[in-house]
Design a protein around this motif. Structure first.
Motif, PDB file in Angstrom:
ATOM      1  N   VAL A 158      -5.723  19.949  27.427  1.00  0.00           N
ATOM      2  CA  VAL A 158      -4.761  19.437  28.413  1.00  0.00           C
ATOM      3  C   VAL A 158      -4.099  18.176  27.865  1.00  0.00           C
ATOM      4  O   VAL A 158      -2.878  18.013  27.959  1.00  0.00           O
ATOM      5  CB  VAL A 158      -5.444  19.172  29.775  1.00  0.00           C
ATOM      6  N   ALA A 159      -4.893  17.286  27.278  1.00  0.00           N
ATOM      7  CA  ALA A 159      -4.338  16.054  26.704  1.00  0.00           C
ATOM      8  C   ALA A 159      -3.340  16.372  25.595  1.00  0.00           C
ATOM      9  O   ALA A 159      -2.271  15.756  25.516  1.00  0.00           O
ATOM     10  CB  ALA A 159      -5.458  15.154  26.180  1.00  0.00           C
ATOM     11  N   GLU A 160      -3.662  17.339  24.752  1.00  0.00           N
ATOM     12  CA  GLU A 160      -2.742  17.729  23.670  1.00  0.00           C
ATOM     13  C   GLU A 160      -1.444  18.299  24.246  1.00  0.00           C
ATOM     14  O   GLU A 160      -0.352  17.973  23.788  1.00  0.00           O
ATOM     15  CB  GLU A 160      -3.408  18.759  22.755  1.00  0.00           C
ATOM     16  N   PHE A 161      -1.571  19.151  25.261  1.00  0.00           N
ATOM     17  CA  PHE A 161      -0.381  19.705  25.918  1.00  0.00           C
ATOM     18  C   PHE A 161       0.489  18.584  26.473  1.00  0.00           C
ATOM     19  O   PHE A 161       1.709  18.571  26.277  1.00  0.00           O
ATOM     20  CB  PHE A 161      -0.798  20.661  27.038  1.00  0.00           C
ATOM     21  N   LEU A 162      -0.133  17.636  27.173  1.00  0.00           N
ATOM     22  CA  LEU A 162       0.628  16.526  27.769  1.00  0.00           C
ATOM     23  C   LEU A 162       1.320  15.681  26.707  1.00  0.00           C
ATOM     24  O   LEU A 162       2.452  15.233  26.908  1.00  0.00           O
ATOM     25  CB  LEU A 162      -0.291  15.659  28.638  1.00  0.00           C
ATOM     26  N   GLU A 163       0.654  15.470  25.600  1.00  0.00           N
ATOM     27  CA  GLU A 163       1.262  14.684  24.516  1.00  0.00           C
ATOM     28  C   GLU A 163       2.501  15.392  23.977  1.00  0.00           C
ATOM     29  O   GLU A 163       3.556  14.786  23.804  1.00  0.00           O
ATOM     30  CB  GLU A 163       0.243  14.461  23.395  1.00  0.00           C
ATOM     31  N   GLU A 164       2.392  16.687  23.712  1.00  0.00           N
ATOM     32  CA  GLU A 164       3.542  17.450  23.228  1.00  0.00           C
ATOM     33  C   GLU A 164       4.654  17.472  24.274  1.00  0.00           C
ATOM     34  O   GLU A 164       5.835  17.292  23.951  1.00  0.00           O
ATOM     35  CB  GLU A 164       3.134  18.885  22.897  1.00  0.00           C
TER      36      GLU A 164
ATOM     37  N   HIS B 190       7.435  24.238  17.901  1.00  0.00           N
ATOM     38  CA  HIS B 190       7.757  24.401  19.317  1.00  0.00           C
ATOM     39  C   HIS B 190       6.577  23.869  20.120  1.00  0.00           C
ATOM     40  O   HIS B 190       5.425  24.227  19.858  1.00  0.00           O
ATOM     41  CB  HIS B 190       7.984  25.870  19.681  1.00  0.00           C
ATOM     42  N   ALA B 191       6.844  23.040  21.102  1.00  0.00           N
ATOM     43  CA  ALA B 191       5.780  22.548  21.977  1.00  0.00           C
ATOM     44  C   ALA B 191       5.210  23.719  22.767  1.00  0.00           C
ATOM     45  O   ALA B 191       5.902  24.689  23.073  1.00  0.00           O
ATOM     46  CB  ALA B 191       6.336  21.492  22.931  1.00  0.00           C
ATOM     47  N   ALA B 192       3.946  23.623  23.105  1.00  0.00           N
ATOM     48  CA  ALA B 192       3.279  24.673  23.865  1.00  0.00           C
ATOM     49  C   ALA B 192       3.754  24.679  25.312  1.00  0.00           C
ATOM     50  O   ALA B 192       4.016  23.629  25.895  1.00  0.00           O
ATOM     51  CB  ALA B 192       1.772  24.467  23.822  1.00  0.00           C
ATOM     52  N   SER B 193       3.834  25.849  25.883  1.00  0.00           N
ATOM     53  CA  SER B 193       4.162  25.991  27.301  1.00  0.00           C
ATOM     54  C   SER B 193       2.871  25.963  28.112  1.00  0.00           C
ATOM     55  O   SER B 193       1.766  26.066  27.564  1.00  0.00           O
ATOM     56  CB  SER B 193       4.885  27.318  27.546  1.00  0.00           C
ATOM     57  N   VAL B 194       3.006  25.868  29.423  1.00  0.00           N
ATOM     58  CA  VAL B 194       1.825  25.902  30.280  1.00  0.00           C
ATOM     59  C   VAL B 194       1.147  27.278  30.179  1.00  0.00           C
ATOM     60  O   VAL B 194      -0.078  27.383  30.304  1.00  0.00           O
ATOM     61  CB  VAL B 194       2.170  25.499  31.735  1.00  0.00           C
ATOM     62  N   ALA B 195       1.920  28.324  29.911  1.00  0.00           N
ATOM     63  CA  ALA B 195       1.339  29.658  29.717  1.00  0.00           C
ATOM     64  C   ALA B 195       0.490  29.695  28.439  1.00  0.00           C
ATOM     65  O   ALA B 195      -0.588  30.302  28.424  1.00  0.00           O
ATOM     66  CB  ALA B 195       2.440  30.719  29.673  1.00  0.00           C
TER      67      ALA B 195
END
Length: 133
Positions: A35-41, A11-16
């Protein structure tokens, strides 16, 4: 043989979830990597899932700059999909401008080119910084 109970679906990470990661890692370099990892997912998810990843209000990171950054990011990403930002983003604003990349050239560039969701909250970041992943 691996039982089905041992297999976890991705599951991709949420902003939370991202906020929790940022809380756990106070150094700026690591935060930008997260942040970069979150954006990639986030980019690899279908639009309906992406909106779900932005919906839940994240807990405070412990730094108002980053708390407001997350609100701006959530609104910015929702707008890219043609949607309004989640309601929790409406109240997060800085009283003084923040330039995360604070060199004279970066300040001018960010002041001119910052996405609207960031600019109206007092966070000045060049859009290219959000394309690092």
């Amino acid at each position: 043989m691996v039982s089905m109970k041992q297999v976890r679906q991705y599951h991709a990470a949420s902003v939370a979830v991202l906020a929790g990661w940022l809380s756990d890692h106070p150094d700026e370099e690591t935060r930008w990597r997260l942040v970069a990892e979150f954006l990639e997912e986030y980019r690899h998810e279908p639009p309906v899932v992406r909106l779900d990843l932005l919906a839940s209000e994240p807990a405070s990171v412990g730094d108002p700059h980053w708390d407001v950054f997350l609100a701006a990011l959530a609104e910015h990403l929702a707008a890219k999909d043609g949607k309004a930002g989640p309601p929790w983003t409406d109240t997060r604003r800085l009283h003084r401008f923040w330039f995360p990349f604070n060199t004279p050239a970066a300040r001018v560039d960010a002041f001119v080119h910052a996405p609207a969701s960031f600019r109206r909250r007092g966070v000045f970041i060049h859009p290219q910084e959000l394309e690092v992943a």
